[in-house]
Design a protein around this motif. Structure first.
Motif, PDB file in Angstrom:
ATOM      1  N   LEU A 164      42.610  26.047  42.238  1.00 13.51           N
ATOM      2  CA  LEU A 164      42.642  27.334  42.922  1.00 13.51           C
ATOM      3  C   LEU A 164      41.684  27.331  44.111  1.00 13.51           C
ATOM      4  O   LEU A 164      42.034  27.798  45.207  1.00 13.51           O
ATOM      5  CB  LEU A 164      42.282  28.451  41.943  1.00 13.51           C
ATOM      6  CG  LEU A 164      42.189  29.868  42.515  1.00 13.51           C
ATOM      7  CD1 LEU A 164      43.507  30.297  43.153  1.00 13.51           C
ATOM      8  CD2 LEU A 164      41.773  30.865  41.442  1.00 13.51           C
ATOM      9  N   ALA A 165      40.476  26.796  43.913  1.00 14.74           N
ATOM     10  CA  ALA A 165      39.516  26.709  45.018  1.00 14.74           C
ATOM     11  C   ALA A 165      40.082  25.893  46.162  1.00 14.74           C
ATOM     12  O   ALA A 165      39.879  26.221  47.343  1.00 14.74           O
ATOM     13  CB  ALA A 165      38.201  26.097  44.523  1.00 14.74           C
ATOM     14  N   ALA A 166      40.818  24.825  45.848  1.00 20.05           N
ATOM     15  CA  ALA A 166      41.377  23.963  46.883  1.00 20.05           C
ATOM     16  C   ALA A 166      42.351  24.716  47.779  1.00 20.05           C
ATOM     17  O   ALA A 166      42.309  24.586  49.012  1.00 20.05           O
ATOM     18  CB  ALA A 166      42.057  22.753  46.250  1.00 20.05           C
ATOM     19  N   VAL A 167      43.238  25.520  47.190  1.00 19.72           N
ATOM     20  CA  VAL A 167      44.215  26.215  48.036  1.00 19.72           C
ATOM     21  C   VAL A 167      43.581  27.372  48.804  1.00 19.72           C
ATOM     22  O   VAL A 167      44.022  27.718  49.906  1.00 19.72           O
ATOM     23  CB  VAL A 167      45.433  26.712  47.214  1.00 19.72           C
ATOM     24  CG1 VAL A 167      46.142  25.555  46.538  1.00 19.72           C
ATOM     25  CG2 VAL A 167      45.052  27.773  46.205  1.00 19.72           C
ATOM     26  N   LEU A 168      42.529  27.976  48.239  1.00 17.05           N
ATOM     27  CA  LEU A 168      41.883  29.093  48.932  1.00 17.05           C
ATOM     28  C   LEU A 168      40.981  28.615  50.065  1.00 17.05           C
ATOM     29  O   LEU A 168      40.850  29.304  51.088  1.00 17.05           O
ATOM     30  CB  LEU A 168      41.059  29.918  47.944  1.00 17.05           C
ATOM     31  CG  LEU A 168      41.825  30.627  46.820  1.00 17.05           C
ATOM     32  CD1 LEU A 168      40.856  31.423  45.957  1.00 17.05           C
ATOM     33  CD2 LEU A 168      42.916  31.531  47.372  1.00 17.05           C
ATOM     34  N   TYR A 223      39.355  38.997  47.293  1.00 19.90           N
ATOM     35  CA  TYR A 223      39.632  37.913  48.250  1.00 19.90           C
ATOM     36  C   TYR A 223      41.069  38.016  48.776  1.00 19.90           C
ATOM     37  O   TYR A 223      41.310  37.919  49.987  1.00 19.90           O
ATOM     38  CB  TYR A 223      39.413  36.561  47.567  1.00 19.90           C
ATOM     39  CG  TYR A 223      39.521  35.377  48.496  1.00 19.90           C
ATOM     40  CD1 TYR A 223      38.395  34.799  49.065  1.00 19.90           C
ATOM     41  CD2 TYR A 223      40.768  34.827  48.811  1.00 19.90           C
ATOM     42  CE1 TYR A 223      38.495  33.715  49.923  1.00 19.90           C
ATOM     43  CE2 TYR A 223      40.879  33.749  49.667  1.00 19.90           C
ATOM     44  CZ  TYR A 223      39.742  33.199  50.218  1.00 19.90           C
ATOM     45  OH  TYR A 223      39.850  32.131  51.079  1.00 19.90           O
ATOM     46  N   LEU A 224      42.020  38.226  47.883  1.00 21.38           N
ATOM     47  CA  LEU A 224      43.422  38.253  48.294  1.00 21.38           C
ATOM     48  C   LEU A 224      43.783  39.547  49.015  1.00 21.38           C
ATOM     49  O   LEU A 224      44.666  39.549  49.883  1.00 21.38           O
ATOM     50  CB  LEU A 224      44.328  38.054  47.073  1.00 21.38           C
ATOM     51  CG  LEU A 224      44.235  36.669  46.414  1.00 21.38           C
ATOM     52  CD1 LEU A 224      45.137  36.599  45.183  1.00 21.38           C
ATOM     53  CD2 LEU A 224      44.568  35.554  47.404  1.00 21.38           C
ATOM     54  N   ARG A 225      43.115  40.637  48.687  1.00 23.77           N
ATOM     55  CA  ARG A 225      43.361  41.880  49.433  1.00 23.77           C
ATOM     56  C   ARG A 225      42.927  41.731  50.889  1.00 23.77           C
ATOM     57  O   ARG A 225      43.509  42.339  51.777  1.00 23.77           O
ATOM     58  CB  ARG A 225      42.631  43.046  48.776  1.00 23.77           C
ATOM     59  CG  ARG A 225      43.458  43.731  47.696  1.00 23.77           C
ATOM     60  CD  ARG A 225      43.062  45.196  47.557  1.00 23.77           C
ATOM     61  NE  ARG A 225      41.674  45.317  47.175  1.00 23.77           N
ATOM     62  CZ  ARG A 225      41.244  45.697  45.975  1.00 23.77           C
ATOM     63  NH1 ARG A 225      42.120  45.975  45.030  1.00 23.77           N
ATOM     64  NH2 ARG A 225      39.969  45.798  45.705  1.00 23.77           N
ATOM     65  N   GLU A 246      49.314  45.119  40.159  1.00 22.45           N
ATOM     66  CA  GLU A 246      49.393  46.480  40.687  1.00 22.45           C
ATOM     67  C   GLU A 246      48.392  46.729  41.803  1.00 22.45           C
ATOM     68  O   GLU A 246      48.656  47.490  42.727  1.00 22.45           O
ATOM     69  CB  GLU A 246      49.144  47.487  39.560  1.00 22.45           C
ATOM     70  CG  GLU A 246      50.318  47.667  38.624  1.00 22.45           C
ATOM     71  CD  GLU A 246      50.030  48.705  37.558  1.00 22.45           C
ATOM     72  OE1 GLU A 246      48.836  48.933  37.261  1.00 22.45           O
ATOM     73  OE2 GLU A 246      50.979  49.284  37.035  1.00 22.45           O
ATOM     74  N   ARG A 247      47.233  46.068  41.744  1.00 23.96           N
ATOM     75  CA  ARG A 247      46.174  46.378  42.689  1.00 23.96           C
ATOM     76  C   ARG A 247      46.341  45.690  44.036  1.00 23.96           C
ATOM     77  O   ARG A 247      45.743  46.154  45.014  1.00 23.96           O
ATOM     78  CB  ARG A 247      44.808  46.021  42.079  1.00 23.96           C
ATOM     79  CG  ARG A 247      44.388  46.949  40.943  1.00 23.96           C
ATOM     80  CD  ARG A 247      42.956  46.722  40.519  1.00 23.96           C
ATOM     81  NE  ARG A 247      42.763  45.449  39.859  1.00 23.96           N
ATOM     82  CZ  ARG A 247      42.702  45.278  38.541  1.00 23.96           C
ATOM     83  NH1 ARG A 247      42.849  46.313  37.734  1.00 23.96           N
ATOM     84  NH2 ARG A 247      42.497  44.086  38.011  1.00 23.96           N
ATOM     85  N   ILE A 248      47.129  44.609  44.099  1.00 28.04           N
ATOM     86  CA  ILE A 248      47.181  43.908  45.384  1.00 28.04           C
ATOM     87  C   ILE A 248      48.579  43.709  45.967  1.00 28.04           C
ATOM     88  O   ILE A 248      48.717  43.420  47.147  1.00 28.04           O
ATOM     89  CB  ILE A 248      46.481  42.534  45.313  1.00 28.04           C
ATOM     90  CG1 ILE A 248      47.254  41.563  44.427  1.00 28.04           C
ATOM     91  CG2 ILE A 248      45.048  42.669  44.856  1.00 28.04           C
ATOM     92  CD1 ILE A 248      46.728  40.148  44.535  1.00 28.04           C
ATOM     93  N   VAL A 249      49.627  43.865  45.148  1.00 25.34           N
ATOM     94  CA  VAL A 249      50.975  43.501  45.617  1.00 25.34           C
ATOM     95  C   VAL A 249      51.718  44.714  46.137  1.00 25.34           C
ATOM     96  O   VAL A 249      51.680  45.789  45.532  1.00 25.34           O
ATOM     97  CB  VAL A 249      51.764  42.821  44.476  1.00 25.34           C
ATOM     98  CG1 VAL A 249      53.201  42.554  44.893  1.00 25.34           C
ATOM     99  CG2 VAL A 249      51.088  41.517  44.076  1.00 25.34           C
TER     100      VAL A 249
END
Length: 241
Positions: free
Chosen positions: A132-136, A163-165, A182-185
């Motif tokens: 996950l760290a690699a793709v971010l 981070y994704l928001r 629900e919180r980000i999509v």
């Protein structure tokens, strides 16, 4: 601008057609979630989108210059690399120098602090967090994440949510974490019987609009059956006459 576009995608396996003529477009800045029953084809669609598998029909088009990073459910590592080497693998010197500080920061937030440790000595959960760290940390325009909250504790999930928001690129993910979803999509796409249905809005809106779609389909089927019955009755009357 469309970051990535799929048209008429078909994916056939020996016993099932997983994807049957799906169209899917992701624009810069959009956040999509793929939904569906277990085995419906969500991960298959992500692999096709990421180029990890080739479709049996249709096309996947990535805009020129668009960079994509993909987190599969089961990332594969070579055990002799260190954690930091794995995260920065394949980057050129310029991108590597820019990404290294970000990589260290993200790894720390994900509970991985021994950067020189061999990835072969990591637990399954640690490997997943390194992936996950690699793709971010790597520069990209489109993130494709398959179950990104797996093996994360609550604080890590909240950090990832923030981070994704704040993410400026496009994001497509599969997650079973409804609250995270629900919180980000803001857009949902559901794989069902090989078909793909898209919905604007959050998870609650998706539930409302799916219910409306299913009712519309049931009404159409009732109408079709009524027409068939009238035709059958008309045929029987004609035969009698």
């Amino acid at each position: 601008m469309n970051a990535v576009e799929m048209r008429g995608i078909v994916k056939q396996y020996p016993l099932v057609r997983a994807i049957d003529g799906a169209d899917f477009t992701v624009e810069q800045g959009e956040i999509h979630s793929l939904l569906g029953e277990n085995g419906a084809g969500k991960s298959t669609l992500l692999r096709l989108l990421a180029g990890a598998e080739e479709p049996d029909g249709g096309t996947v088009r990535l805009d020129p210059g668009v960079r994509m990073e993909y987190l599969p459910q089961n990332p594969v590592f070579q055990g002799e690399r260190t954690v930091l080497e794995q995260v920065l693998l394949g980057l050129n010197d310029a991108d590597r120098s820019l990404a290294e500080y970000e990589a260290r920061t993200i790894l720390n937030r994900l509970g991985v602090s021994r950067f020189e440790q061999s990835v072969g000595n990591l637990s399954g959960g640690e490997r997943r967090r390194v992936a996950l760290a690699a793709v971010l940390a790597r520069p990209c325009d489109v993130l494709i994440l398959d179950e990104p909250t797996n093996h994360l504790d609550n604080d890590m999930v909240l950090w990832l949510e923030d981070y994704l928001r704040a993410w400026k690129g496009a994001l497509v993910m599969v997650t079973h974490d409804r609250y995270f979803l629900e919180r980000i999509v803001g857009r949902m796409a559901e794989v069902e019987d090989g078909r793909l249905f898209t919905y604007e809005g959050n998870y609650d809106k998706y539930l409302e609009r799916k219910a409306a779609r299913l009712e519309s389909e049931r009404a159409s089927e009732r109408k079709r059956q009524a027409i068939l019955r009238r035709e059958d009755q008309g045929g029987m009357q004609g035969a009698t006459a």
